[in-house]
Design a protein around this motif. Structure first.
Motif: not given
Length: 212
Positions: A41-42, A45, A47
Motif C-alpha cells: 500500500p502507498s 495508491g 506507488q
C-alpha cells in the motif's frame, strides 16, 4: 495462516548478518516476493518507488565498498534496492489516473475529484518535501518485503548503511527520477551466524502500545 503461525514467522526473522552464499532463492519464491512488493500500500495508491533486484555478482562487488563493506551485499541471493521517486508532479498523477481508469473502467470524469485531491496534496510541498514523502513510502514497502520474506522463511537484512549517491551511479539511477533509499539483502542464513539464535530485545507491550 493462524495467529501462531504469523508470530512464529516474525519471531524467526532477524536482521541476518551472515548469509550462506551457496543457497539461492527459488524462482517460485522470488516471484512471490516480487508480487508482494507490487501489493504494497502507498499514500493515494501512487506507488512512488522502484525496486532494483541485483543478482549479478560483479554488480554486488561494485556496491560492497559503498555498503560499509557489509558482506551480506555479496553473499546474499538477491539484493533488493528500494528507490524513491521524486519529486512527483502532474505527469505522475495523470499517469496514475489513466492506470486507474484502465483497470477499473467506468467514467474517467468521475476520477477528477481524486485527481484534484492528489494535486492539492502535492501542491503543498516543495521538491525536497516531496522526495522525503516518497522515501517514507518506500519504508512501507520495506516492511512488507521483510514480513513476506519471513512468512516464506527467507532471510533478510534491512540496510541503511550505504552510500545512496554511489548506488545511484552504479545502478544507473542518475537522472532517472529515482533515488536509492535503503537496501535489503535476502537469502538464507549461514549456520555460522551467531546472531540467529539470540533472543530478541523488545520493550514490553505495556511500554509501546497504548489503548484509548
Amino acid at each position: 495462516m493462524t495467529p501462531t503461525t504469523l508470530l512464529d514467522a516474525l519471531n524467526w526473522r532477524y536482521a541476518t548478518k551472515v548469509f550462506d552464499p551457496k543457497q539461492t532463492i527459488s524462482g517460485e519464491h522470488w516471484d512471490t516476493i516480487e508480487e508482494s512488493l507490487l501489493l504494497t500500500p502507498s499514500s493515494f495508491g501512487l506507488q512512488p518507488w522502484k525496486f532494483i533486484v541485483v543478482t549479478d555478482p560483479e554488480v554486488k562487488k561494485q556496491l560492497l565498498p559503498h555498503s560499509w563493506n557489509q558482506q551480506q551485499v555479496v553473499d546474499c541471493s538477491h539484493l533488493v534496492v528500494l528507490a524513491a521517486q521524486g519529486p512527483i508532479g502532474d505527469a505522475e498523477l495523470d499517469a496514475f489516473i489513466d492506470k486507474t481508469h484502465a483497470e477499473r473502467g467506468g467514467d474517467k470524469e468521475s476520477l477528477q475529484f481524486y485527481r484534484d485531491l492528489m494535486g492539492g496534496f502535492i501542491a503543498k510541498m516543495n521538491d525536497a518535501q516531496l522526495i522525503t514523502w516518497a522515501k517514507n513510502q518506500v519504508y512501507i514497502a520495506l516492511g512488507q518485503l521483510m514480513a513476506s520474506a519471513a512468512i516464506l522463511k527467507i532471510d533478510a537484512c534491512p540496510m541503511e548503511g550505504i552510500s545512496p549517491t554511489e548506488y545511484d551511479k552504479i545502478l544507473g539511477l542518475d537522472g532517472s527520477g529515482y533515488f536509492t533509499t535503503v537496501a535489503c539483502p535476502m537469502g538464507y542464513r549461514s549456520t555460522d551466524d551467531k546472531y540467529a539464535h539470540l533472543p530478541k530485545v523488545r520493550y514490553s507491550k505495556e511500554q509501546v502500545i497504548q489503548h484509548s
